[in-house]
Write a protein that holds these residues in place. Sequence first.
Motif, PDB file in Angstrom:
ATOM      1  N   TRP A   1      18.780 -31.380  27.554  1.00  0.00           N
ATOM      2  CA  TRP A   1      20.096 -31.934  27.215  1.00  0.00           C
ATOM      3  C   TRP A   1      20.755 -31.166  26.080  1.00  0.00           C
ATOM      4  N   TYR A   2      19.971 -30.777  25.111  1.00  0.00           N
ATOM      5  CA  TYR A   2      20.521 -30.078  23.945  1.00  0.00           C
ATOM      6  C   TYR A   2      21.153 -28.756  24.371  1.00  0.00           C
ATOM      7  N   ASP A   3      20.418 -27.990  25.178  1.00  0.00           N
ATOM      8  CA  ASP A   3      20.948 -26.706  25.639  1.00  0.00           C
ATOM      9  C   ASP A   3      22.168 -26.895  26.532  1.00  0.00           C
ATOM     10  N   GLU A   4      22.117 -27.927  27.384  1.00  0.00           N
ATOM     11  CA  GLU A   4      23.253 -28.198  28.268  1.00  0.00           C
ATOM     12  C   GLU A   4      24.492 -28.569  27.462  1.00  0.00           C
ATOM     13  N   LEU A   5      24.302 -29.386  26.435  1.00  0.00           N
ATOM     14  CA  LEU A   5      25.430 -29.777  25.584  1.00  0.00           C
ATOM     15  C   LEU A   5      25.994 -28.572  24.842  1.00  0.00           C
ATOM     16  N   GLN A   6      25.113 -27.733  24.335  1.00  0.00           N
ATOM     17  CA  GLN A   6      25.558 -26.535  23.633  1.00  0.00           C
ATOM     18  C   GLN A   6      26.351 -25.620  24.566  1.00  0.00           C
ATOM     19  N   HIS A   7      25.844 -25.441  25.775  1.00  0.00           N
ATOM     20  CA  HIS A   7      26.541 -24.593  26.753  1.00  0.00           C
ATOM     21  C   HIS A   7      27.907 -25.179  27.107  1.00  0.00           C
ATOM     22  N   MET A   8      27.966 -26.499  27.271  1.00  0.00           N
ATOM     23  CA  MET A   8      29.225 -27.155  27.623  1.00  0.00           C
ATOM     24  C   MET A   8      30.264 -26.986  26.513  1.00  0.00           C
ATOM     25  N   LEU A   9      29.838 -27.159  25.270  1.00  0.00           N
ATOM     26  CA  LEU A   9      30.766 -27.032  24.151  1.00  0.00           C
ATOM     27  C   LEU A   9      31.251 -25.593  23.991  1.00  0.00           C
ATOM     28  N   GLU A  10      30.346 -24.643  24.131  1.00  0.00           N
ATOM     29  CA  GLU A  10      30.735 -23.236  24.008  1.00  0.00           C
ATOM     30  C   GLU A  10      31.689 -22.833  25.132  1.00  0.00           C
ATOM     31  N   THR A  11      31.424 -23.318  26.336  1.00  0.00           N
ATOM     32  CA  THR A  11      32.319 -23.036  27.464  1.00  0.00           C
ATOM     33  C   THR A  11      33.699 -23.632  27.222  1.00  0.00           C
ATOM     34  N   SER A  12      33.727 -24.834  26.665  1.00  0.00           N
ATOM     35  CA  SER A  12      34.998 -25.493  26.370  1.00  0.00           C
ATOM     36  C   SER A  12      35.811 -24.701  25.355  1.00  0.00           C
ATOM     37  N   VAL A  13      35.140 -24.178  24.340  1.00  0.00           N
ATOM     38  CA  VAL A  13      35.837 -23.372  23.329  1.00  0.00           C
ATOM     39  C   VAL A  13      36.393 -22.096  23.952  1.00  0.00           C
ATOM     40  N   ASP A  14      35.596 -21.444  24.784  1.00  0.00           N
ATOM     41  CA  ASP A  14      36.053 -20.208  25.434  1.00  0.00           C
ATOM     42  C   ASP A  14      37.259 -20.471  26.331  1.00  0.00           C
ATOM     43  N   GLN A  15      37.220 -21.571  27.072  1.00  0.00           N
ATOM     44  CA  GLN A  15      38.341 -21.904  27.958  1.00  0.00           C
ATOM     45  C   GLN A  15      39.598 -22.236  27.154  1.00  0.00           C
ATOM     46  N   THR A  16      39.402 -22.913  26.026  1.00  0.00           N
ATOM     47  CA  THR A  16      40.547 -23.227  25.166  1.00  0.00           C
ATOM     48  C   THR A  16      41.184 -21.954  24.623  1.00  0.00           C
ATOM     49  N   LYS A  17      40.357 -21.008  24.215  1.00  0.00           N
ATOM     50  CA  LYS A  17      40.867 -19.735  23.701  1.00  0.00           C
ATOM     51  C   LYS A  17      41.660 -18.999  24.774  1.00  0.00           C
ATOM     52  N   ILE A  18      41.129 -18.990  26.002  1.00  0.00           N
ATOM     53  CA  ILE A  18      41.815 -18.306  27.108  1.00  0.00           C
ATOM     54  C   ILE A  18      43.162 -18.964  27.397  1.00  0.00           C
ATOM     55  N   MET A  19      43.193 -20.306  27.392  1.00  0.00           N
ATOM     56  CA  MET A  19      44.442 -21.023  27.665  1.00  0.00           C
ATOM     57  C   MET A  19      45.487 -20.737  26.598  1.00  0.00           C
ATOM     58  N   VAL A  20      45.063 -20.718  25.342  1.00  0.00           N
ATOM     59  CA  VAL A  20      46.006 -20.437  24.251  1.00  0.00           C
ATOM     60  C   VAL A  20      46.587 -19.037  24.401  1.00  0.00           C
ATOM     61  N   GLU A  21      45.737 -18.079  24.727  1.00  0.00           N
ATOM     62  CA  GLU A  21      46.205 -16.697  24.881  1.00  0.00           C
ATOM     63  C   GLU A  21      47.117 -16.547  26.093  1.00  0.00           C
ATOM     64  N   GLN A  22      46.861 -17.322  27.161  1.00  0.00           N
ATOM     65  CA  GLN A  22      47.714 -17.260  28.346  1.00  0.00           C
ATOM     66  C   GLN A  22      49.131 -17.746  28.053  1.00  0.00           C
ATOM     67  N   PHE A  23      49.254 -18.681  27.117  1.00  0.00           N
ATOM     68  CA  PHE A  23      50.574 -19.203  26.754  1.00  0.00           C
ATOM     69  C   PHE A  23      51.198 -18.423  25.599  1.00  0.00           C
ATOM     70  N   GLY A  24      50.649 -17.259  25.322  1.00  0.00           N
ATOM     71  CA  GLY A  24      51.237 -16.388  24.316  1.00  0.00           C
ATOM     72  C   GLY A  24      50.769 -16.638  22.905  1.00  0.00           C
ATOM     73  N   GLY A  25      49.826 -17.526  22.731  1.00  0.00           N
ATOM     74  CA  GLY A  25      49.307 -17.806  21.399  1.00  0.00           C
ATOM     75  C   GLY A  25      48.189 -16.847  21.026  1.00  0.00           C
ATOM     76  N   GLU A  26      47.690 -17.027  19.837  1.00  0.00           N
ATOM     77  CA  GLU A  26      46.609 -16.166  19.364  1.00  0.00           C
ATOM     78  C   GLU A  26      45.646 -16.997  18.522  1.00  0.00           C
TER      79      GLU A  26
END
Length: 315
Positions: free
Chosen positions: A127-152
């Motif tokens: 569970w710990y590793d799964e939670l860590q992977h989920m949170l890291e994936t969420s951060v990466d996706q958030t970064k990609i979305m921000v950059e797609q909308f012209g943010g940095e």
Amino acid sequence: MKQSKTLTEGALFAGIYLVLLLITFFIPLIGFLSFFLLSVPYIIYGARHGLRPSVVLFLATVLFSVLFATIVSVPVTVFAGLGGIATGVFIYHKRSPYEAWAGGAVSFTLGIVIVYVALEWLFQINWYDELQHMLETSVDQTKIMVEQFGGEVSEEQMNLLELQIQQMLYLFPTGIALFGIVFAFISQWIGYKVLKRLGGDSTDHFPPFKRFTLPSALLWYYLIAMVGMWMFNEQGSMFHQAVANVYTLTGLLIALQGISFIFYWIDYKKWPKAIPVVVISGIILFPFLFLYPVRILGIIDIGFHLRDRLESGGK
């Protein structure tokens, strides 16, 4: 006659548990609700017959889980059985509702740990590793979305997010304990309702929340953990993680004491009953603004026994 009744009820509650277990695993939407009912048969049976028959019921349901459900259901049965039996036996011995809740919470938490270990051992699911992977994936996706909308997203912001994720992972044990506490409360509350329907003791219920009090020893645990946070301030160390979890968990419980005192004070002053709703809403919506003052109030209430002083006329 009594032994025959014990065996008959044992068979009945074992059957009820098996039905709830099958619903939990094989009927998705209803299964979520039935999951919170799994421990209720143990609570009812334990409250009516005590420890020894409850252990027999537990062993029988473990066997039924293997025969009629899946191997994954065995850890779940252990989880439900440990907490349910503990709660039921406390009720059987006429202990206070909060003592039964505490016993159930500890047992449910232990059950979660057993489930955690069993899943990792049987299916290599951590569970710990799964939670860590989920949170890291969420951060990466958030970064990609921000950059797609012209943010940095600056490196400093990313480092802050990673630090917050690490802090959340540090508190993973606290999350387990909180789940055990909440699950114990829900199960016990339902258990009281069922016992009342079955003609149980009319005193089997939680007292009003305004009467909720924690033992003074909890304040010492909180203070020791606070000192430990200063002493073991190295991020990532085992001692820091341990004291951080104790500090967070005891702090939340003390905040709960503070909220309880607010309810008591409102009732003591005969203020409108809508005020508690406003208070709870404010704490939920603005936790960082109100949680610490409420925690301080809880510390004062525990340390100085404010309710006793008020009821004795301030003496």
